[in-house]
Design a protein around this motif. Structure first.
Motif, PDB file in Angstrom:
ATOM      1  N   GLU A 120       0.832  -1.202   0.000  1.00  0.00           N
ATOM      2  CA  GLU A 120       0.000   0.000   0.000  1.00  0.00           C
ATOM      3  C   GLU A 120       0.863   1.247   0.000  1.00  0.00           C
ATOM      4  N   ASN A 121       1.935   1.222   0.775  1.00  0.00           N
ATOM      5  CA  ASN A 121       2.816   2.386   0.830  1.00  0.00           C
ATOM      6  C   ASN A 121       3.474   2.643  -0.524  1.00  0.00           C
ATOM      7  N   ARG A 122       3.914   1.565  -1.197  1.00  0.00           N
ATOM      8  CA  ARG A 122       4.536   1.731  -2.510  1.00  0.00           C
ATOM      9  C   ARG A 122       3.526   2.295  -3.506  1.00  0.00           C
ATOM     10  N   ALA A 123       2.313   1.745  -3.486  1.00  0.00           N
ATOM     11  CA  ALA A 123       1.280   2.200  -4.419  1.00  0.00           C
ATOM     12  C   ALA A 123       0.924   3.662  -4.137  1.00  0.00           C
ATOM     13  N   HIS A 124       0.808   4.012  -2.867  1.00  0.00           N
ATOM     14  CA  HIS A 124       0.464   5.382  -2.496  1.00  0.00           C
ATOM     15  C   HIS A 124       1.582   6.345  -2.893  1.00  0.00           C
ATOM     16  N   ASN A 125       2.827   5.947  -2.654  1.00  0.00           N
ATOM     17  CA  ASN A 125       3.960   6.801  -3.036  1.00  0.00           C
ATOM     18  C   ASN A 125       4.004   7.010  -4.548  1.00  0.00           C
ATOM     19  N   ALA A 126       3.715   5.952  -5.299  1.00  0.00           N
ATOM     20  CA  ALA A 126       3.691   6.076  -6.762  1.00  0.00           C
ATOM     21  C   ALA A 126       2.583   7.040  -7.188  1.00  0.00           C
ATOM     22  N   PHE A 127       1.423   6.955  -6.536  1.00  0.00           N
ATOM     23  CA  PHE A 127       0.317   7.866  -6.840  1.00  0.00           C
ATOM     24  C   PHE A 127       0.725   9.315  -6.560  1.00  0.00           C
ATOM     25  N   LEU A 128       1.350   9.554  -5.414  1.00  0.00           N
ATOM     26  CA  LEU A 128       1.778  10.916  -5.064  1.00  0.00           C
ATOM     27  C   LEU A 128       2.809  11.451  -6.063  1.00  0.00           C
ATOM     28  N   GLN A 129       3.666  10.581  -6.572  1.00  0.00           N
ATOM     29  CA  GLN A 129       4.640  11.003  -7.582  1.00  0.00           C
ATOM     30  C   GLN A 129       3.936  11.387  -8.886  1.00  0.00           C
ATOM     31  N   ARG A 130       2.876  10.632  -9.252  1.00  0.00           N
ATOM     32  CA  ARG A 130       2.100  10.980 -10.453  1.00  0.00           C
ATOM     33  C   ARG A 130       1.425  12.345 -10.276  1.00  0.00           C
TER      34      ARG A 130
END
Length: 177
Positions: free
Chosen positions: A92-102
């Motif tokens: 979840e943290n990886r997915a959330h971090n990727a979303f924030l980068q987008r």
């Protein structure tokens, strides 16, 4: 027949030590979690208290003893639910971090290129183009005048909200079928 059963259950001393070290390491992963995240895992009370105590300790020798104690308590706990929870948390943290980068990349595109707003509104039809246009213009002025990035941050929040709402919206086509 009895000897065969004992043979299947026999585990070498090295293997037992390795298993105990793995449990202790798993317990140490728990010590890195916040109190609110720890509450989400169903842990025995004594293990939960030992983890909270570990987080307060400053003495090196006491840390070592508490680490061993947590490892001992972990032997009485089924480690699989804990491993599953930690794996999910990391994912979840990886997915959330990727979303924030987008979101960050989209904000940078919006600030750099006027045509990016048109493309953004086409991709996210529920976005308020007028509000975004105002935030972009004000954020550019702030940057030029070296002012605090109030609108820059507000633009990020708005883009994040729009992108998040789109990602979490149920597909209308799928629900009608």
């Amino acid at each position: 027949m009895h000897d065969m059963e004992n043979q299947d259950e026999w585990v070498s001393k090295t293997r037992k030590k390795k298993q105990m070290d793995e449990l202790q390491d798993l317990g140490m992963e728990l010590t890195r979690l916040s109190a609110s995240t720890l509450k989400k895992i169903a842990l025995p009370e004594d293990l939960h208290e030992a983890i909270k105590e570990y987080q307060k300790i400053t003495s090196n020798s006491a840390v070592k003893r508490q680490r061993q104690y947590i490892g001992r308590l972990m032997r009485d706990v089924d480690p699989e639910p804990i491993r599953t929870f930690l794996a999910k948390l990391k994912g979840e943290n990886r997915a959330h971090n990727a979303f924030l980068q987008r979101v960050e990349q989209m904000r940078e595109r919006l600030l750099a290129d006027d045509d990016a707003l048109t493309a953004f509104v086409a991709q996210y039809p529920h976005a308020d183009a007028g509000s975004l246009r105002t935030l972009i213009r004000n954020a550019r002025k702030e940057a030029e005048q070296n002012k605090p990035p109030k609108n820059f941050r507000a633009l990020y929040q708005e883009v994040k909200w729009v992108m998040d709402a789109e990602n979490n919206a149920p597909d209308i086509e799928d629900s009608e079928e």
